[in-house]
Write a protein that holds these residues in place. Structure first.
Motif, short mmCIF file in Angstrom:
data_model
loop_
_atom_site.label_atom_id
_atom_site.label_comp_id
_atom_site.label_asym_id
_atom_site.label_seq_id
_atom_site.Cartn_x
_atom_site.Cartn_y
_atom_site.Cartn_z
N PRO A 190 0.84 -53.26 38.32
CA PRO A 190 2.43 -53.23 38.47
C PRO A 190 3.07 -52.46 37.37
CG PRO A 190 1.41 -55.29 37.76
CD PRO A 190 0.03 -54.15 37.97
N LEU A 191 4.39 -52.34 37.53
CA LEU A 191 5.25 -51.93 36.56
C LEU A 191 5.70 -53.02 35.65
CD1 LEU A 191 7.97 -49.92 38.83
CD2 LEU A 191 5.69 -49.31 38.12
N ASN A 192 5.85 -52.49 34.34
CA ASN A 192 6.46 -53.51 33.42
C ASN A 192 8.06 -53.59 33.49
OD1 ASN A 192 7.60 -51.42 31.81
ND2 ASN A 192 5.66 -50.87 30.82
N ALA A 193 8.71 -54.50 32.70
CA ALA A 193 10.12 -54.96 32.86
C ALA A 193 10.94 -53.53 32.96
CB ALA A 193 10.31 -55.89 31.85
N VAL A 194 10.85 -52.54 31.90
CA VAL A 194 11.60 -51.54 31.74
C VAL A 194 11.31 -50.58 32.88
CG1 VAL A 194 12.20 -49.48 30.16
CG2 VAL A 194 11.89 -51.89 29.02
N GLU A 195 9.98 -50.46 33.13
CA GLU A 195 9.64 -49.33 34.39
C GLU A 195 10.34 -49.95 35.68
OE1 GLU A 195 5.40 -47.82 32.47
OE2 GLU A 195 5.52 -49.55 34.07
N GLN A 196 10.39 -51.31 35.73
CA GLN A 196 10.98 -51.95 36.91
C GLN A 196 12.38 -51.78 36.80
OE1 GLN A 196 9.41 -53.26 39.72
NE2 GLN A 196 11.36 -53.33 40.70
N ALA A 197 13.17 -51.79 35.72
CA ALA A 197 14.50 -51.45 35.68
C ALA A 197 15.07 -50.05 36.03
CB ALA A 197 14.97 -52.23 34.19
N GLN B 25 10.88 -37.18 26.06
CA GLN B 25 10.64 -38.60 25.63
C GLN B 25 12.06 -39.27 25.58
OE1 GLN B 25 8.44 -38.93 22.02
NE2 GLN B 25 6.67 -38.06 23.05
N ALA B 26 12.39 -40.38 25.55
CA ALA B 26 13.60 -41.02 25.46
C ALA B 26 13.39 -42.60 24.90
CB ALA B 26 14.48 -41.14 26.40
N MET B 27 14.30 -42.83 24.30
CA MET B 27 14.12 -44.17 23.55
C MET B 27 15.35 -45.09 24.33
SD MET B 27 11.99 -43.88 21.34
CE MET B 27 11.86 -45.67 20.82
N VAL B 28 14.93 -46.40 24.51
CA VAL B 28 15.60 -47.39 25.42
C VAL B 28 16.14 -48.43 24.54
CG1 VAL B 28 15.40 -48.96 27.32
CG2 VAL B 28 14.11 -46.94 27.25
N GLY C 172 20.64 -44.79 30.73
CA GLY C 172 21.20 -45.05 29.37
C GLY C 172 20.12 -44.84 28.15
N ALA C 173 18.90 -44.20 28.41
CA ALA C 173 18.18 -44.04 27.20
C ALA C 173 18.79 -42.92 26.32
CB ALA C 173 16.91 -43.68 27.96
N ILE C 174 18.03 -42.70 25.18
CA ILE C 174 18.49 -41.56 24.17
C ILE C 174 17.37 -40.65 24.17
CG2 ILE C 174 19.32 -41.03 21.94
CD1 ILE C 174 20.16 -43.92 21.86
N VAL C 175 17.54 -39.44 24.62
CA VAL C 175 16.36 -38.52 24.70
C VAL C 175 16.19 -37.99 23.35
CG1 VAL C 175 15.91 -35.92 25.43
CG2 VAL C 175 17.37 -37.65 27.09
N THR C 176 14.97 -38.03 23.00
CA THR C 176 14.48 -37.83 21.71
C THR C 176 13.68 -36.65 21.43
OG1 THR C 176 12.64 -39.33 21.80
CG2 THR C 176 14.55 -39.98 20.51
N GLN C 177 13.01 -36.30 22.55
CA GLN C 177 12.16 -34.90 22.73
C GLN C 177 12.49 -34.28 24.04
OE1 GLN C 177 8.02 -35.04 21.68
NE2 GLN C 177 7.41 -34.44 23.68
N ARG C 178 13.07 -33.01 23.83
CA ARG C 178 13.44 -32.18 25.02
C ARG C 178 12.74 -30.92 24.83
NH1 ARG C 178 19.19 -31.60 27.81
NH2 ARG C 178 18.58 -29.84 29.43
#
Lengths: 577, 199
Positions: free
Chosen positions: A197-204, A357-360, A491-497
């Protein structure tokens, strides 16, 4: 069990290779009553007993699993690039034993050409690379089988989804695939065990992107890790260790050793020869049929010939192509199946090695337990009607959300007790998007035999050219852009693009070189994986692929192998092979 | 803090950076073990290394860097890589830097002063970056760059040691079924063997 028994001179079938397709060929051919010899160039491996690195910690090794820096002075990896694709997402500190079932390329040399040197990852032991595969198991659809015909790149596949579907069913039932039914036409459902299953953030995140980007889905990966016990196979459900590539004594992930070979051996009709390398396929000029395989004992250097009525070439895409190429004769001066110089051409992989990558913010009270042995995917959502002429084919995005562990703090700012304590604490959530794009068939991407250089067994070294083209780069660029859009929408902040033209790498999905097709003038294999001009030779590993699609390919290799074995046995029994 | 000339040449920093990047970011398999010998190290520099590593990772309720064998392992490692001279030069550079910054022998300062000196150096060196390892941004000062390389090595060595990996952190291997969503426990301790590529 007849493993290592002296083979008799005459078999119904010889299988070259014991990896994921060789294992299936052995199971099906012996199960249908054939007397079979299986030839494996690598060492024997006993399931469970030989997974010695399974439980080791970094400090159990003198060099913490890095390898002896006195031998690797620069500390550079002995593992080819792309290891992350094999081992899942999180094994850096578990490097001890991370690749006990992959060869050191310095011991097995090959040459590369082109702008993008190909890093060839191989597993030479009983069970082959099935001991270290990524386990993702996705069906193809007619969007994929019809792609070449639709846009004119490559030759039309001689099969469609309906031809393979029952074999997908059969393979999934046996190997055990955890997954969810989604009703996606581009990714047909199968016979699944409960999904991981997906975790909480993945589900959101799933809820957000499916609402905001109609047509997109985030689903758990379909993966050959058991989520229910299989006592009849002696296999136990996944223990969430995520160290699959070291071998799993629980048998929780499918491999030849945990799944197909025990069934084949139980029939009493399988003879397995390890440390035995097939160096050429012999044939009878009078009949045009293959008669056997010349085998080099890699320990004694002795050569002998085994004879059989049919031969299944399952040595791994490039090795299968090389074997056909090396099987020259007066009738086949460029090798078996190569009268038209098509053999070795149209090599493919998937274009990857690019991550967003992005921070949540938030979710700091949520956590999970265990190390999941896979991630999730956002299946192909672009160009689903295949009508886009600017951006051909498609891609998927492997996705996960995870909380940062000790490394974020250990290599982060600070010193002293507070810094040390932070390494124990859960870090914030981070999203990762790994791009995975289809590669168009291209005749210039090819394997040839080096005219001078020899390998460890005195055979010609391979020259491999496999470059990515403009369409692959466009797909990856689009996937990066879409990943950023989805991260920001959440709403995540992209840190690696990655930049506009990132360096791409393969994904250890080398395939093609002996493509299937309708026309013997433009393809090597027919619709049942038989060499057009030597019908009792079947090539059922990735060499047979006429296109790469956007899915991980091993499930399709297994299904095609099972299908080909049924065809072979039918023809043998009817006397028409 | 008074800046001092960098004692480590650009070439040596580059060599050290290559080694640190390989050690702290690569996934490498085990290979045959070989004999290794701890190299001879000047007593003063060994004293610096003890003070430096134990200030970064001091003993608390779990072992510190010296108890975890970090200095000894680092010397063994660089002896084997052939980077001993570079490592010694790096230590000498930072030792001099800290001596100058503190107005005395860093190794003979109190633990509180040592931590204050290193914290200031760390804050300056980490300005504009979130990761000390090579490839995560350029340090503006050569000594800052040298410091970050040494700190990365110290951190990697400690957290992959038995004391760091199983006493300060946790090391467990069999969990049973994956549980996707649970509240974060108040007494949570990170697992050594839960790592995330690309961090």
């Amino acid at each position: 069990m007849t493993r290592e028994a002296t083979p008799q001179a005459d078999f119904d079938a010889i299988i070259i290779g014991s990896g994921i397709t060789g294992g299936w060929a052995a199971k099906e051919l012996t199960g249908r009553g054939l007397k079979v010899a299986m030839i494996e160039r690598g060492r024997p491996v006993i399931h469970g007993e030989d997974y010695g690195a399974e439980t080791l910690a970094p400090w159990d090794y003198e060099w913490r699993g890095l390898g002896d820096p006195g031998i690797d002075p620069a500390g550079m990896s002995r593992i080819p690039l792309g290891i992350a694709g094999l081992t899942g997402v999180s094994e850096r500190v578990q490097t001890p034993g991370v690749a006990p079932f992959l060869v050191d390329p310095r011991d097995f040399p090959y040459q590369t050409e082109g702008d993008q040197p190909f890093h060839w990852t191989r597993g030479y032991q009983l069970g082959g690379k099935s001991l270290a595969w990524g386990r993702k198991s996705f069906r193809w659809s007619d969007l994929d089988f019809g792609a070449n015909a639709r846009d004119g790149h490559g030759v039309d596949w001689p099969i469609r989804y309906a031809d393979v579907a029952p074999w997908y069913d059969m393979v999934e039932r046996f190997i055990g695939v955890a997954g969810s039914s989604e009703g996606l036409p581009q990714l047909p459902d199968g016979e699944f065990l409960p999904a991981i299953p997906l975790n909480a953030v993945e589900q959101a995140f799933k809820e957000k992107i499916e609402e905001q980007f109609p047509g997109r889905k985030l689903i758990p990966s379909r993966v050959a890790n058991l989520t229910q016990d299989r006592p009849e196979q002696g296999r136990t459900r996944c223990q969430s260790r995520n160290i699959c590539a070291r071998g799993c004594s629980f048998g929780a992930y499918f491999s030849s050793l945990s799944g197909t070979l025990p069934v084949a051996e139980a029939t009493g009709r399988l003879t397995t020869l390890t440390n035995s390398r097939a160096v050429r396929i012999d044939h009878d000029p009078a009949t045009g049929r293959a008669t056997g395989v010349r085998v080099l004992d890699t320990l004694t250097r002795a050569t002998r010939t085994l004879t059989a009525r049919t031969i299944f070439v399952c040595a791994g895409s490039f090795n299968s192509v090389g074997l056909l190429m090396n099987s020259t004769s007066e009738a086949h001066p460029r090798g078996i199946g190569n009268g038209h110089d098509m053999l070795g051409r149209y090599l493919m992989d998937h274009a990857g090695g690019v991550q967003v990558q992005a921070m949540v913010p938030g979710y700091l009270d949520r956590n999970y337990e265990g190390f999941r042995p896979t991630n999730n995917i956002i299946p192909r959502f672009k160009n689903l009607d295949g009508a886009d002429r600017e951006l051909l084919r498609g891609y998927c995005i492997a996705f996960d959300a995870a909380r940062l562990g000790w490394e974020a703090a250990a290599f982060g700012p600070g010193v002293g007790a507070a810094y040390k304590r932070r390494a124990r604490e859960r870090g914030p959530w981070r999203l990762r998007f790994n791009v995975f794009a289809e590669v168009l068939p291209d005749a210039q991407n090819r394997l040839t035999l080096d005219p001078v250089l020899r390998d460890e067994d005195g055979q010609p070294q391979f020259r491999i050219k496999l470059d990515f083209g403009a369409n692959e780069r466009a797909l990856v660029a689009d996937a990066i852009e879409e990943s950023v859009r989805m991260a920001e929408a959440f709403g995540a902040i992209v840190t690696q693009r990655p930049g506009l033209n990132p360096r791409l790498s393969g994904t250890i999905h080398e395939m093609g070189g002996a493509r299937m097709g309708h026309d013997p003038r433009t393809s090597v294999l027919n619709g049942f994986n038989q060499v057009h001009d030597m019908l009792n030779v079947f090539v059922t590993d990735g060499a047979c692929m006429a296109s790469s699609a956007w899915q991980n390919p091993s499930l399709t290799y297994m299904a095609l192998t099972a299908r080909a074995t049924a065809h072979a046995v039918d023809r043998l029994q009817s006397g028409t092979l | 803090m008074n800046p001092v000339p960098a004692a480590l040449s650009p070439n040596r920093r580059k060599m050290l950076a290559t080694m640190v990047a390989a050690i702290t970011t690569a996934a490498l398999p085990p290979i045959a073990l070989a004999q290794s010998v701890e190299p001879v190290f000047a007593p003063g520099l060994r004293r610096f290394l003890d003070a430096f590593t134990d200030t970064i990772i001091p003993p608390t309720e779990t072992p510190g860097a010296v108890s975890a064998g970090v200095p000894a392992y680092l010397l063994k490692l660089v002896g084997r890589t052939g980077a001993l001279d570079t490592f010694v030069a790096a230590c000498a550079a930072i030792s001099t830097y800290l001596d100058n910054a503190g107005g005395g022998d860093f190794t003979r300062s109190s633990a509180a002063i040592r931590e204050d000196l290193l914290a200031r150096l760390d804050a300056q060196a980490m300005t504009g970056r979130h990761d000390s390892r090579p490839g995560n941004g350029a340090a503006s000062d050569p000594d800052h760059e040298t410091y970050l390389l040494l700190k990365s090595l110290v951190a990697w060595t400690y957290f992959t040691s038995q004391a760091g990996g199983s006493e300060h952190l946790r090391f467990e291997q069999v969990f049973g079924p994956y549980v996707p969503d649970v509240p974060l426990a108040a007494d949570w301790v990170n697992y050594t063997n839960e790592t995330i590529l690309g961090q």
